[in-house]
Scaffold this motif. Structure first.
Motif, PDB file in Angstrom:
ATOM      1  N   GLY A   1       0.821  -1.210   0.000  1.00 42.28           N
ATOM      2  CA  GLY A   1       0.000   0.000   0.000  1.00 42.28           C
ATOM      3  C   GLY A   1       0.849   1.252   0.000  1.00 42.28           C
ATOM      4  N   ALA A   2       1.959   1.204   0.721  1.00 40.97           N
ATOM      5  CA  ALA A   2       2.881   2.339   0.719  1.00 40.97           C
ATOM      6  C   ALA A   2       3.614   2.432  -0.616  1.00 40.97           C
ATOM      7  CB  ALA A   2       3.872   2.215   1.870  1.00 40.97           C
ATOM      8  N   LEU A   3       4.167   1.321  -1.077  1.00 40.91           N
ATOM      9  CA  LEU A   3       4.921   1.335  -2.340  1.00 40.91           C
ATOM     10  C   LEU A   3       4.071   1.816  -3.509  1.00 40.91           C
ATOM     11  CD1 LEU A   3       6.912  -2.016  -2.040  1.00 40.91           C
ATOM     12  CD2 LEU A   3       7.788   0.314  -1.718  1.00 40.91           C
ATOM     13  N   SER A   4       2.791   1.475  -3.495  1.00 43.77           N
ATOM     14  CA  SER A   4       1.910   1.870  -4.605  1.00 43.77           C
ATOM     15  C   SER A   4       1.722   3.384  -4.685  1.00 43.77           C
ATOM     16  CB  SER A   4       0.548   1.181  -4.482  1.00 43.77           C
ATOM     17  OG  SER A   4      -0.195   1.743  -3.404  1.00 43.77           O
ATOM     18  N   GLN A   5       2.054   4.084  -3.605  1.00 44.04           N
ATOM     19  CA  GLN A   5       1.883   5.534  -3.589  1.00 44.04           C
ATOM     20  C   GLN A   5       3.152   6.292  -3.994  1.00 44.04           C
ATOM     21  OE1 GLN A   5      -0.472   7.173  -0.312  1.00 44.04           O
ATOM     22  NE2 GLN A   5      -0.910   5.061   0.327  1.00 44.04           N
TER      23      GLN A   5
ATOM     24  N   TYR B   1      11.104  -7.718   9.799  1.00 45.33           N
ATOM     25  CA  TYR B   1      10.383  -7.337   8.583  1.00 45.33           C
ATOM     26  C   TYR B   1       9.318  -6.292   8.871  1.00 45.33           C
ATOM     27  CZ  TYR B   1      12.631 -11.584   6.765  1.00 45.33           C
ATOM     28  OH  TYR B   1      13.547 -12.538   6.397  1.00 45.33           O
ATOM     29  N   SER B   2       8.605  -6.446   9.977  1.00 44.94           N
ATOM     30  CA  SER B   2       7.593  -5.450  10.340  1.00 44.94           C
ATOM     31  C   SER B   2       8.238  -4.091  10.558  1.00 44.94           C
ATOM     32  CB  SER B   2       6.838  -5.885  11.597  1.00 44.94           C
ATOM     33  OG  SER B   2       6.125  -7.074  11.357  1.00 44.94           O
ATOM     34  N   GLY B   3       9.377  -4.071  11.234  1.00 39.65           N
ATOM     35  CA  GLY B   3      10.070  -2.814  11.471  1.00 39.65           C
ATOM     36  C   GLY B   3      10.421  -2.104  10.176  1.00 39.65           C
ATOM     37  N   HIS B   4      10.962  -2.846   9.226  1.00 42.79           N
ATOM     38  CA  HIS B   4      11.332  -2.222   7.950  1.00 42.79           C
ATOM     39  C   HIS B   4      10.106  -1.802   7.147  1.00 42.79           C
ATOM     40  CE1 HIS B   4      15.598  -2.375   8.263  1.00 42.79           C
ATOM     41  NE2 HIS B   4      15.670  -3.708   8.276  1.00 42.79           N
ATOM     42  N   VAL B   5       9.041  -2.565   7.207  1.00 43.94           N
ATOM     43  CA  VAL B   5       7.829  -2.155   6.491  1.00 43.94           C
ATOM     44  C   VAL B   5       7.274  -0.861   7.087  1.00 43.94           C
ATOM     45  CG1 VAL B   5       5.412  -2.777   5.990  1.00 43.94           C
ATOM     46  CG2 VAL B   5       7.254  -4.419   5.544  1.00 43.94           C
ATOM     47  N   TYR B   6       7.315  -0.736   8.401  1.00 40.47           N
ATOM     48  CA  TYR B   6       6.841   0.509   9.012  1.00 40.47           C
ATOM     49  C   TYR B   6       7.780   1.668   8.719  1.00 40.47           C
ATOM     50  CZ  TYR B   6       2.842  -1.788  10.938  1.00 40.47           C
ATOM     51  OH  TYR B   6       1.647  -2.460  11.048  1.00 40.47           O
TER      52      TYR B   6
ATOM     53  N   GLY C   1       3.083  13.506   1.867  1.00 42.05           N
ATOM     54  CA  GLY C   1       2.484  14.653   2.554  1.00 42.05           C
ATOM     55  C   GLY C   1       0.963  14.576   2.528  1.00 42.05           C
ATOM     56  N   GLN C   2       0.325  15.638   2.101  1.00 38.33           N
ATOM     57  CA  GLN C   2      -1.138  15.717   2.072  1.00 38.33           C
ATOM     58  C   GLN C   2      -1.766  14.733   1.080  1.00 38.33           C
ATOM     59  OE1 GLN C   2      -2.956  17.267   4.191  1.00 38.33           O
ATOM     60  NE2 GLN C   2      -1.320  18.400   5.188  1.00 38.33           N
ATOM     61  N   GLU C   3      -0.976  14.226   0.155  1.00 38.86           N
ATOM     62  CA  GLU C   3      -1.497  13.278  -0.851  1.00 38.86           C
ATOM     63  C   GLU C   3      -1.527  11.836  -0.337  1.00 38.86           C
ATOM     64  OE1 GLU C   3       0.841  13.714  -4.371  1.00 38.86           O
ATOM     65  OE2 GLU C   3       0.561  15.886  -4.404  1.00 38.86           O
ATOM     66  N   TRP C   4      -0.988  11.602   0.861  1.00 36.67           N
ATOM     67  CA  TRP C   4      -0.946  10.250   1.424  1.00 36.67           C
ATOM     68  C   TRP C   4      -2.345   9.679   1.559  1.00 36.67           C
ATOM     69  CZ3 TRP C   4       1.824   6.112   2.528  1.00 36.67           C
ATOM     70  CH2 TRP C   4       1.388   5.221   3.517  1.00 36.67           C
ATOM     71  N   GLN C   5      -2.512   8.451   1.121  1.00 36.68           N
ATOM     72  CA  GLN C   5      -3.762   7.709   1.290  1.00 36.68           C
ATOM     73  C   GLN C   5      -3.545   6.721   2.437  1.00 36.68           C
ATOM     74  OE1 GLN C   5      -6.622   8.313  -0.605  1.00 36.68           O
ATOM     75  NE2 GLN C   5      -5.360  10.061  -1.183  1.00 36.68           N
ATOM     76  N   THR C   6      -4.294   6.894   3.497  1.00 32.99           N
ATOM     77  CA  THR C   6      -4.082   6.079   4.692  1.00 32.99           C
ATOM     78  C   THR C   6      -4.240   4.585   4.403  1.00 32.99           C
ATOM     79  OG1 THR C   6      -4.630   5.821   7.027  1.00 32.99           O
ATOM     80  CG2 THR C   6      -6.469   6.243   5.535  1.00 32.99           C
ATOM     81  N   LEU C   7      -3.510   3.801   5.140  1.00 32.11           N
ATOM     82  CA  LEU C   7      -3.565   2.345   5.028  1.00 32.11           C
ATOM     83  C   LEU C   7      -4.340   1.743   6.192  1.00 32.11           C
ATOM     84  CD1 LEU C   7       0.182   1.776   4.066  1.00 32.11           C
ATOM     85  CD2 LEU C   7      -1.784   2.026   2.534  1.00 32.11           C
TER      86      LEU C   7
END
Length: 186
Positions: A25-29, A142-147, A158-164
């Motif tokens: 979800g983060a990478l897609s942004q 792995y969780s640490g690095h994903v976060y 920034g303001q364009e972030w789409q929450t996960l």
């Protein structure tokens, strides 16, 4: 004990798949030009985090992908961990493929573990671990690095972030929807 071990394996498989989805979800942004941007000098970019995660997953879990193997070593001789932290020039498509491949190795290994495997021994850099301890070590890692990845992308967007997750101010509506969903399922 077997019931607890089976429950653990079921839970850790589901949780790590959820962690992978959060990372995706983060990478897609990310925009193409943002993959190689760290937030601070000497920091990790998304590309570096993906490269390191994939390298670690291959090294730690490649030997267990087909099931538990006595004497398995979770640090492959050919791995160059330090190189994983050197910024490269890979395109987003290459990095996404690396992400998928690393996660496939880890999740495939988790999927074939049995309750009896959890008490067996494997080594990481020559240090003995139970398979359970090795899994827990990697869950945290792995969780640490994903976060880290989520924070990096959130900051870049920034303001364009789409929450996960549940959006700020949206908890009450979320709880109402969850209650309604449970009532409908009954």
């Amino acid at each position: 004990m077997s019931e607890v071990a089976e429950l653990y394996l079921s839970d850790v498989r589901a949780r790590m798949r959820s962690v992978k989805v959060l990372g995706e979800g983060a990478l897609s942004q990310l925009r193409a030009e943002e993959w190689h941007i760290p937030l601070v000098p000497e920091g990790n970019s998304a590309a570096v985090l993906v490269t390191h995660l994939a390298g670690n997953m291959h090294s730690r879990w490649g030997a267990l992908r087909g099931g538990y193997a006595p004497g398995a070593e979770g640090e492959t001789p050919g791995r160059d961990r330090d190189a994983e932290f050197v910024e490269g020039q890979e395109a987003p498509a290459e990095l996404r493929a690396r992400w998928e491949d690393g996660w496939a190795v880890f999740l495939d290994a988790l999927d074939v573990l049995t309750p009896a495997d959890l008490t067996r021994e494997l080594t990481i850099r020559g240090e003995a671990h139970s398979v359970l301890a090795a899994v827990q070590r990697q869950v945290a890692h792995y969780s640490g690095h994903v976060y880290q990845l989520i924070l990096l992308v959130r900051t870049l967007r920034g303001q364009e972030w789409q929450t996960l997750s549940i959006a700020r101010g949206g908890s009450a509506a979320y709880n109402v929807a969850m209650t309604a969903e449970k009532d409908t399922a009954r």
